[in-house]
Design an enzyme around this catalytic site. Structure first.
Site, PDB file in Angstrom:
ATOM      1  N   ILE A  36       0.762  -1.115   0.146  1.00 55.53           N
ATOM      2  CA  ILE A  36      -0.061   0.021   0.208  1.00 55.53           C
ATOM      3  C   ILE A  36       0.779   1.170  -0.073  1.00 55.53           C
ATOM      4  O   ILE A  36       1.099   1.996   0.899  1.00 55.53           O
ATOM      5  CB  ILE A  36      -0.799   0.043   1.445  1.00 55.53           C
ATOM      6  CG1 ILE A  36      -1.816  -1.229   1.028  1.00 55.53           C
ATOM      7  CG2 ILE A  36      -1.919   1.312   1.117  1.00 55.53           C
ATOM      8  CD1 ILE A  36      -2.755  -1.637   2.407  1.00 55.53           C
ATOM      9  N   PRO A  37       1.509   1.466  -1.321  1.00 56.32           N
ATOM     10  CA  PRO A  37       2.436   2.650  -1.105  1.00 56.32           C
ATOM     11  C   PRO A  37       1.317   4.091  -0.921  1.00 56.32           C
ATOM     12  O   PRO A  37       0.675   4.273  -1.491  1.00 56.32           O
ATOM     13  CB  PRO A  37       2.946   2.680  -2.618  1.00 56.32           C
ATOM     14  CG  PRO A  37       2.077   1.873  -3.407  1.00 56.32           C
ATOM     15  CD  PRO A  37       1.617   0.832  -2.440  1.00 56.32           C
ATOM     16  N   HIS A  38       2.034   4.957  -0.119  1.00 55.34           N
ATOM     17  CA  HIS A  38       1.489   6.102  -0.246  1.00 55.34           C
ATOM     18  C   HIS A  38       2.442   7.247   0.473  1.00 55.34           C
ATOM     19  O   HIS A  38       3.448   6.762   0.430  1.00 55.34           O
ATOM     20  CB  HIS A  38       0.475   6.070   0.960  1.00 55.34           C
ATOM     21  CG  HIS A  38       0.871   5.530   2.339  1.00 55.34           C
ATOM     22  ND1 HIS A  38       1.213   4.364   2.386  1.00 55.34           N
ATOM     23  CD2 HIS A  38       1.091   6.322   3.383  1.00 55.34           C
ATOM     24  CE1 HIS A  38       1.653   3.716   3.654  1.00 55.34           C
ATOM     25  NE2 HIS A  38       1.845   5.393   4.234  1.00 55.34           N
ATOM     26  N   GLY A  39       2.199   8.500   0.202  1.00 52.67           N
ATOM     27  CA  GLY A  39       3.117   9.633   0.500  1.00 52.67           C
ATOM     28  C   GLY A  39       3.565   9.589   1.769  1.00 52.67           C
ATOM     29  O   GLY A  39       2.918   9.353   2.712  1.00 52.67           O
TER      30      GLY A  39
END
Length: 145
Positions: A62-65
């Protein structure tokens, strides 16, 4: 104007990516292309990944900033990338479902929570990995919207 967090255009089926970098870039680019974030958000996704892997288990990442990436978020949204052949996220962790997240204010926490609940059921994850249509994925994740 409010946008749905997840829509059909945010889903890519049968993706082939060479590596984790390409996978994260694709997840971010979908969010850029569909008006959820500015380009700079993708850099913040890579910064987050460098701090700690966004691999969550069950073939999911779950890539996110980073925390300071919020300034680049126009609308909360998620992108879904189905990678049936998998992509190595390091340490032998293979990802077959990539869920890119951008949250306005603190909405990403609520989105993450809903996704975690859905993805804690292994059957849901397997169905999304094998899904032949975007609608199949939408039906499983409909409560995120």
């Amino acid at each position: 104007m409010s946008m749905p967090i997840l829509k059909k255009e945010n889903i890519v089926l049968h993706a082939r990516v060479e590596n984790k970098t390409e996978a994260i870039r694709l997840a971010g680019q979908i969010l850029v292309n569909n008006g959820y974030v500015e380009d700079s958000y993708i850099d913040k996704m890579f910064e987050r990944e460098a701090l700690t892997s966004t691999y969550m288990g069950n073939f999911i990442a779950i890539p996110h900033g980073t925390e300071d990436a919020k300034q680049f978020v126009k609308h909360s949204g998620i992108s879904i990338i189905q990678i049936p052949d998998g992509v190595d996220f390091g340490d032998g962790n293979i990802v077959k479902l990539l869920i890119g997240i951008a949250g306005k204010n603190n909405e990403h926490l609520e989105i993450l929570s809903k996704i975690a609940i859905v993805c804690s059921e292994v059957e849901n994850v397997e169905t999304m990995i094998k899904a032949a249509t975007e609608e199949e994925i939408l039906s499983i994740l409909n409560e995120v919207n």
